[in-house]
Scaffold this motif. Structure first.
Motif, short mmCIF file in Angstrom:
data_model
loop_
_atom_site.label_atom_id
_atom_site.label_comp_id
_atom_site.label_asym_id
_atom_site.label_seq_id
_atom_site.Cartn_x
_atom_site.Cartn_y
_atom_site.Cartn_z
N TYR A 160 0.86 -1.18 0.00
CA TYR A 160 0.00 0.00 0.00
C TYR A 160 0.89 1.23 0.00
N HIS A 170 -7.21 3.33 4.02
CA HIS A 170 -6.51 2.05 3.93
C HIS A 170 -7.50 0.89 3.79
N TRP A 173 -9.12 0.81 0.35
CA TRP A 173 -8.22 0.25 -0.67
C TRP A 173 -8.20 -1.28 -0.58
#
Length: 369
Positions: A160, A170, A173
């Motif tokens: 990431y 986060h 994603w």
């Protein structure tokens, strides 16, 4: 206590059996053998011991069976102590261990005053501690679930680009990422769902704690401790649920030792050797204090969050919290400038933070148990 009017009883307690031994005063230690674990078995033992002396004192080691036996004996009017097994003296050459010998050893140590007794919380305090430990266990499960997912992604070279802090960006994603292989995608989804489930569980338990805390007798102490920097609600609840009434410690050094935050020492003659902390006390409370101590690496200031926690608190508590912040922030910087390892520094700060917690707790009145 040690005379012919007292019978000392040692109990080696297990899930399916209790092995007992006794002595009248400093007389010969006799073994009773296994007595059973049912309530009627304990009552039968009590009657038998009462026939031998007017005063009966029981002791057994703290363990997985909890404090039910101690409470049963206390309700029956007997003195019953629970001792710390790690602090029982052992002979270096003794290589034989049996339940009978353990019970006899407890009798000898009890009548000579060589045992260290543990604090037995009342049933309501223990119930609240059970709730806190459920939350603590969920936090550990969440940590492990996150680590498994991170390891899985690392194995497949997935990184990431932002800050992997498990916040909304986060997690969003992660929910959109897909693997080309179906089986890998299935494994990834299970890992991700495990993290989401643990997050939900932690949030649910924390809300339950916040709703239950006002009905607990130590809630005024929890509120007062939040005046300290780094001691938010979960830290205050965790420390007090594990330590209980801090007034049972005569001075802050006793609390520091109970937390296992004091240095170990191995000295002989002119040789004095000090090592790392003993870690002999309560690990849950110790970890919470060490986490709180990291906040003192920044400059001393009253943030809006701390200011909000100060609302409704007495001025002496707020002043004491500010004294703690000035001292501990200065202490952190000083030790860092001396070249100390950061983990050593934060442990030293956590030890002093325990002293301020003891001081604030003793200034805060609580209801009787």
């Amino acid at each position: 206590m040690a005379n012919d009017n007292t019978v000392f009883v040692g109990l080696d307690v297990h899930k399916e059996s209790i092995v007992a031994a006794y002595s009248v005063g400093f007389g010969e230690v006799s073994s009773i053998g296994s007595i059973g674990v049912l309530e009627r078995d304990i009552e039968r033992l009590c009657k038998r011991m009462q026939s031998k002396a007017s005063n009966v004192v029981f002791v057994y080691e703290a363990g997985p069976c909890g404090y039910g036996l101690q409470r049963q004996l206390s309700r029956a009017g007997f003195a019953c102590h629970v001792c710390a097994p790690s602090l029982i003296a052992k002979k270096a050459g003794d290589r034989v261990k049996t339940d009978r010998r353990d019970a006899e050893k407890l009798v000898k140590a009890l009548r000579s005053g060589d045992l260290s007794f543990v604090h037995v919380p009342d049933e309501r305090d223990e119930a609240f501690r059970d709730l806190v430990r459920a939350w603590s266990g969920a936090k550990e499960d969440l940590k492990q679930a996150k680590q498994r997912l991170k390891s899985f992604l690392l194995v497949h070279g997935v990184r990431y680009t932002g800050s992997a802090d498990w916040r909304e960006a986060h997690r969003r994603w992660l929910s959109r990422f897909t693997f080309p292989e179906v089986w890998s995608q299935l494994a990834f989804e299970e890992h991700r769902r495990s993290v989401e489930d643990r997050l939900t569980q932690c949030q649910r338990l924390e809300q339950v704690l916040r709703d239950a805390a006002p009905d607990w007798r130590f809630y005024p102490v929890i509120q007062a401790l939040q005046a300290l920097r780094g001691v938010q609600f979960t830290v205050a609840v965790g420390v007090i649920s594990e330590a209980g009434d801090l007034s049972r410690f005569d001075n802050p050094r006793q609390l520091m030792a109970w937390l296992g935050l004091v240095p170990s020492e191995r000295s002989s003659g002119a040789s004095v050797k000090k090592g790392g902390i003993t870690k002999a006390g309560n690990s849950v409370a110790r970890k919470l204090l060490i986490e709180a101590a990291w906040s003192y690496r920044y400059i001393a200031k009253v943030s809006p969050i701390i200011q909000k926690r100060h609302e409704g608190l007495p001025k002496p508590i707020i002043d004491r919290a500010w004294d703690a912040q000035l001292r501990l922030c200065r202490r952190f910087r000083k030790l860092i400038l001396q070249g100390k390892n950061r983990n050593v520094v934060v442990t030293a700060v956590a030890r002093e933070l325990a002293g301020f917690i003891w001081d604030i707790a003793r200034r805060t009145p609580v209801a009787a148990a």
